[in-house]
Design a protein around this motif. Structure first.
Motif, mmCIF file in Angstrom:
data_model
loop_
_atom_site.group_PDB
_atom_site.id
_atom_site.type_symbol
_atom_site.label_atom_id
_atom_site.label_comp_id
_atom_site.label_asym_id
_atom_site.label_seq_id
_atom_site.Cartn_x
_atom_site.Cartn_y
_atom_site.Cartn_z
ATOM 1 N N ARG A 142 -4.954 -12.611 11.947
ATOM 2 C CA ARG A 142 -4.069 -11.522 11.499
ATOM 3 C C ARG A 142 -4.649 -10.789 10.291
ATOM 4 O O ARG A 142 -4.130 -10.833 9.185
ATOM 5 N N VAL A 143 -5.767 -10.138 10.528
ATOM 6 C CA VAL A 143 -6.377 -9.275 9.521
ATOM 7 C C VAL A 143 -5.789 -7.873 9.694
ATOM 8 O O VAL A 143 -5.636 -7.384 10.813
ATOM 9 N N HIS A 144 -5.514 -7.223 8.562
ATOM 10 C CA HIS A 144 -4.955 -5.869 8.650
ATOM 11 C C HIS A 144 -5.855 -4.905 7.897
ATOM 12 O O HIS A 144 -5.759 -4.805 6.685
ATOM 13 N N TRP A 145 -6.744 -4.174 8.499
ATOM 14 C CA TRP A 145 -6.945 -4.125 9.930
ATOM 15 C C TRP A 145 -8.420 -4.402 10.201
ATOM 16 O O TRP A 145 -8.797 -5.357 10.819
ATOM 17 N N GLU A 146 -9.278 -3.533 9.709
ATOM 18 C CA GLU A 146 -10.711 -3.680 9.942
ATOM 19 C C GLU A 146 -11.310 -4.634 8.908
ATOM 20 O O GLU A 146 -10.935 -4.617 7.747
ATOM 21 N N GLY A 195 -2.222 5.561 16.414
ATOM 22 C CA GLY A 195 -0.944 6.230 16.218
ATOM 23 C C GLY A 195 -0.310 5.823 14.910
ATOM 24 O O GLY A 195 0.072 4.659 14.748
ATOM 25 N N PRO A 196 -0.180 6.743 13.961
ATOM 26 C CA PRO A 196 0.348 6.377 12.636
ATOM 27 C C PRO A 196 1.795 5.940 12.635
ATOM 28 O O PRO A 196 2.256 5.369 11.644
ATOM 29 N N ILE A 201 1.114 -0.655 12.549
ATOM 30 C CA ILE A 201 0.499 -0.189 11.302
ATOM 31 C C ILE A 201 1.411 0.684 10.450
ATOM 32 O O ILE A 201 1.191 0.847 9.255
ATOM 33 N N SER A 202 2.442 1.246 11.030
ATOM 34 C CA SER A 202 3.229 2.259 10.332
ATOM 35 C C SER A 202 4.093 1.684 9.221
ATOM 36 O O SER A 202 4.508 0.530 9.242
ATOM 37 N N ASP A 203 4.431 2.538 8.251
ATOM 38 C CA ASP A 203 5.396 2.181 7.211
ATOM 39 C C ASP A 203 6.798 1.998 7.775
ATOM 40 O O ASP A 203 7.663 1.417 7.116
ATOM 41 N N GLN A 204 7.042 2.492 8.981
ATOM 42 C CA GLN A 204 8.399 2.517 9.519
ATOM 43 C C GLN A 204 9.018 1.126 9.625
ATOM 44 O O GLN A 204 10.224 0.975 9.432
ATOM 45 N N THR A 205 8.215 0.129 9.954
ATOM 46 C CA THR A 205 8.788 -1.213 10.114
ATOM 47 C C THR A 205 8.023 -2.234 9.283
ATOM 48 O O THR A 205 8.437 -2.566 8.178
ATOM 49 N N GLN A 206 6.888 -2.729 9.791
ATOM 50 C CA GLN A 206 6.243 -3.841 9.081
ATOM 51 C C GLN A 206 5.564 -3.392 7.795
ATOM 52 O O GLN A 206 5.193 -4.226 6.969
#
Length: 938
Positions: A142-146, A195-196, A201-206
């Motif tokens: 679970r690396v975020h991201w690269e 997709g942002p 990846i988005s701020d919307q949830t996680q």
């Protein structure tokens, strides 16, 4: 002496071999050195050669440990375009977005820190002597991201898997002794645009966190050994599995290997398959896939949602010089699309699913321990669900392990709201990520469905066709879809059908009846169809969660809503509004799921959501909060009554009946349980509010699994019901837990004569004013056209959230009824608007009460949108001079012969007004009332 030394060396070698498992792992969790690299200087300045100064703990995110900037609206957020413009459309939010020194993001959780860019993680490690010549791998879960990796000053490579672990083979980099490991992790969207707004990846949830949150270790294994075991156990009839051992030989000589393997399960009565062996020669410096057909035995148990039998296969590889052990889990399961149906092990299933939008309130990122996922799937099953769709993200391995044991079908995804098939880097990344996902998670029988992503655009049909066909060819253990919400490629195994809307109501809630489904559509399809993001029924926000957040994310938008409610004078009504909106939400989900279950050619429903959604302006669409806890108005048992493997269903034309009618309902049972129910009794009963039985009966019918069966017709004259009554129809399958119920309303077919001492008028004209001046009683039944506010009356709540759909004409989230008020003596109601209110509220228009006294409390209160709450009323009473006034903005005048609820409601109002109970306590000036009728708020 030489023999003694030889024996000693042999013993030492055997000892080293037998204890390799204990000494073959270095746990890398703990303190790491760290530095942010906002200027992207780290590579050119060779930070991997430096000793970084700051420290943090891994597993974890640097943002939750105080790194990054304190957020503001000017911060760089990871979302699609348009949210900054939305702020300008809700200017009333701005005074509350920064208050008491606290920034409150209005659209999603406010993090303690925000950061997009590179960050360097560094630590030292000492490689033991006995790791020499071993295969050494760095595993990063679970690396975020690269991630980019250096060992000492040597660059190793880059990994950019989003939903899988990053693996680096360090065999040629790590020699015995001390080394420095430097990782550059980057959480930005670069050339690969997933997709942002995607939930990966988005701020919307996680939130777009930064770090490594799963297991971090170095492992050592012999140069000849098993890299991976792949098990294809789709053969549920003969129970022969195809086992593929990926065997490496990193030596410079051919290796003759023998693999002994056996599989067993502890499920149920336990079972062990026969032991088996295979031998093969592996050429020097190569990797070879060794295949074997493994007959598991005729008594080997299958895996499905009811009996999730998980096997563990243990393999031991031996050569002349090396021994290696490897294991994996699997289940005997096949899923297939046959016509428009889904079958698991030959039995038709119906998916009762919820979305998981990567909502983890205290961390932002998903847990990687199995216990957390055990709890989640326990709750999922308690609510009668058997399926979870991971909206635009892929859960960690622990989720698959827990779902295997719970018997839950999973559908992971990758991307959201993008265009692929145009030769951009995302096209190849999708294929690469799929290969990685199938490798690491493919043995799990719960991994039954896969879609590339959510609501994307098709940039190339050739890419779509070839990609789906490739998936089917390389790993046929599951079903494939190219796009969630209407497929592109004809080769897709199934489809997830976009919602259709019928006058702002989904197909799940067509009108005031239950005799409805969409089987006319589903029966014409040539592949299984699942409903996309069904429901989305909002309630008022759950303010009780404010104190539950203990991590680095905060639902500060709730504080904005609370301040707006206080300003509008509705905060003191919060508890009533919250419960009333929640009860309405529950009955709408009941209608949605039941409508889906009634269609025998429908393959499933994916609800949005079992939980509240914290992004996109906040959408409280769940009966659970983001922590998977109850919101207090629907128990798991209540939910399961309409959402379960077997559900009794009633099909009737209306919730409202006259006493001179004969109630009729067709009784059907949707049975998707593990077996047929032979000669099953189905009891029905109609009871009044006191529990008195009005009528009952019993049907007996075979209920085959995998379909919907009609079992009988209820016909019951309603003449014995003399007064306006709310009654309950209940269906029970005795000897099982399956039961269901519905409220009905029965009204006298003949109304009482209307009283002569009440003036009924539809406008505040001179006659009405004169009657009030004389001390008379006036019922002002206002037509919608006379009320100027911009809010339409509605039974169903707003869709999702008004912030996302600002032009929607519906602003309300249910209705609160003052049920104990005598105005309802002849119109039974609870404190929320149940189905008898459907016609009334659809033919109404609320009034904004701002121009009227604050102490004036309506008996019917439409609950306004939490983003711009106003005090609304559809029925209220007041003193006007010497007279008494009852104002009703619900249509109680037109077509009453065809609208029994409106006719009965009108009678209840008039009976109350002609009684001594009609004694309004609050005085209102006529000019204020006229202003309220004409009030318009921008």
């Amino acid at each position: 002496m030489k023999n003694i030394i030889l024996l000693a060396l042999l013993a030492l070698a055997l000892f080293s071999c037998s204890t390799r498992e204990k000494s073959s792992e270095i746990d890398m969790a703990g303190e790491w050195r760290f530095a942010l690299d906002s200027a992207d200087a780290g590579i050119t300045e060779k930070w991997f050669s430096k000793h970084l100064e700051d420290t943090l703990h891994l597993p974890g995110s640097c943002l939750e440990q105080g790194f990054g900037e304190i957020p503001s609206m000017e911060s760089k957020w990871t979302v699609g375009k348009g949210y900054a413009e939305k702020i300008e459309k809700i200017p009333h939010f701005k005074p509350y977005m920064e208050k008491d020194g606290e920034f409150r993001h209005p659209f999603w959780w406010t993090p303690d820190r925000v950061y997009q860019g590179a960050g360097w993680y560094q630590r030292d490690v000492t490689i033991p002597e006995n790791w020499k010549d071993q295969k050494i791998v760095l595993n990063l879960e679970r690396v975020h991201w690269e991630s980019k990796l250096w060992i000492d000053d040597q660059y190793v490579g880059m990994e950019n898997g989003m939903g899988v672990q990053h693996e680096y083979d360090l065999s040629k980099y790590l020699t015995p002794g001390k080394h420095k490991i430097s990782l550059c992790v980057d959480n930005r969207i670069k050339d690969v645009n997933i997709g942002p707004d995607g939930h990966a990846i988005s701020d919307q949830t996680q939130s777009n966190w930064h770090g490594i949150v799963g297991k971090i270790n170095l492992t050592a294994a012999p140069p000849v050994g098993i890299d991976h075991i792949r098990v294809d156990a789709r053969d549920y009839i003969d129970k022969v599995a195809l086992v593929q051992f990926t065997v490496r030989n990193k030596t410079d000589k051919p290796a003759k290997v023998k693999i002994d393997y056996s599989a067993a399960t502890t499920f149920g009565e336990k079972y062990k398959a026969p032991d088996q062996s295979i031998t093969e020669t592996i050429a020097a410096g190569t990797i070879k896939v060794v295949e074997a057909k493994y007959s598991l035995g005729e008594n080997a148990p299958l895996w499905n949602e009811f009996d999730p039998a998980i096997f563990t296969i243990n393999a031991k590889l031996k050569t002349e010089n090396f021994t290696d052990n490897q294991s994996t889990t699997f289940g005997i399961r096949t899923i297939e699309a046959k016509g428009n149906h889904l079958l698991v092990n030959g039995r038709k299933i119906f998916l009762r699913g919820t979305l998981d939008c990567c909502i983890f309130p205290n961390t932002g990122y998903p847990p990687t321990d199995k216990e957390s996922w055990d709890r989640i799937f326990k709750i999922v099953k308690e609510h009668g669900l058997n399926h979870v769709r991971y909206h635009s993200w892929t859960p960690p391995k622990a989720a698959y392990e827990a779902a295997d044991e719970a018997g839950v079908y999973l559908q992971p995804e990758f991307v959201m709201w993008i265009r692929f098939g145009e030769g951009q880097p995302i096209d190849q990344w999708i294929i690469d990520e799929a290969d990685r996902t199938f490798k690491y998670y493919g043995n799990h029988p719960c991994f039954a469905l896969f879609s590339i992503g959510n609501e994307n655009s098709n940039g190339g049909m050739e890419y779509m066709d070839s990609t789906i066909q490739r998936f089917q060819r390389i790993d046929p253990r599951r079903l494939y879809l190219d796009n969630t919400r209407d497929n592109f490629s004809e080769y897709c195994d199934f489809n997830i059908k976009g919602q259709k809307f019928l006058y702002r109501k989904t197909y799940g809630v067509c009108s005031n009846n239950t005799d409805y489904d969409r089987n006319d559509f589903f029966s014409q399809q040539n592949r299984p169809e699942i409903t996309h993001e069904d429901g989305q029924w909002s309630s008022w926000p759950n303010m009780g969660t404010l104190n539950k957040y203990k991590g680095s994310l905060h639902p500060y938008y709730l504080k904005i809503y609370r301040d707006l409610m206080k300003e509008a004078g509705v905060w003191e009504r919060y508890d009533d509004y919250y419960m009333a909106s929640g009860k309405l939400q529950t009955l709408l989900y009941k209608a949605t799921v039941e409508t889906a279950l009634k269609a025998p050619d429908h393959s499933g429903v994916q609800l949005l959501d079992l939980r509240d959604f914290p992004g996109q302006g906040f959408a409280p669409v769940g009966i659970l909060d983001p922590f998977w806890d109850s919101k207090g108005y629907c128990t798991p048992e209540e939910y399961r009554s309409f959402c379960d493997e077997t559900v009794p269903l009633a099909r009737f034309k209306s919730y409202v009946w006259n006493s001179d009618q004969t109630f009729q309902s067709t009784v059907v049972v949707a049975n998707y349980g593990p077996a047929d129910l032979k000669s099953q009794k189905v009891n029905w009963q109609l009871t009044d509010a006191t529990g008195k039985v009005i009528g009952d009966g019993q049907f007996t019918h075979d209920l085959p699994t995998g379909t919907v069966t009609e079992v009988g017709l209820i016909q019951l004259p309603l003449a014995p019901v003399e007064n306006a009554s709310q009654v309950k129809l209940e269906l029970v399958l005795p000897g099982t837990r399956f039961k269901n119920h519905w409220p009905l309303w029965i009204y006298p077919s003949q109304n009482k004569p209307e009283p002569t001492n009440v003036l009924v008028t539809n406008k505040l004209d001179n006659a009405a004013k004169e009657a009030l001046k004389r001390g008379g009683s006036v019922l002002l039944a206002l037509p919608a056209s006379s009320i100027s506010c911009n809010t339409n009356g509605a039974f169903a709540p707003i869709f999702w959230t008004k912030v996302m759909f600002m032009t929607a004409p519906v602003h309300t989230v249910g209705t609160y009824c003052q049920a104990d008020h005598p105005v309802f003596d002849e119109f039974p109601t609870e404190n929320f608007a149940d189905w008898q209110w459907y016609d009334l509220l659809e033919n109404s228009k609320p009034m904004i009460m701002k121009e009227l006294p604050g102490e004036l409390r309506p008996m019917i209160e439409p609950i306004d949108d939490w983003n711009k709450p106003r005090k609304l009323g559809s029925l209220f009473e007041a003193k006007v001079g010497n007279g008494k006034l009852l104002v009703c903005s619900i249509d109680i005048s037109e077509n009453l012969e065809e609208r029994p609820a409106a006719r009965q409601f009108r009678q209840s109002l008039l009976s109350y007004m002609s009684s001594e109970k009609f004694d309004p306590a609050v005085s209102v000036e006529l000019n204020n009332l006229e202003q309220a009728i004409k009030y318009v708020e921008n």
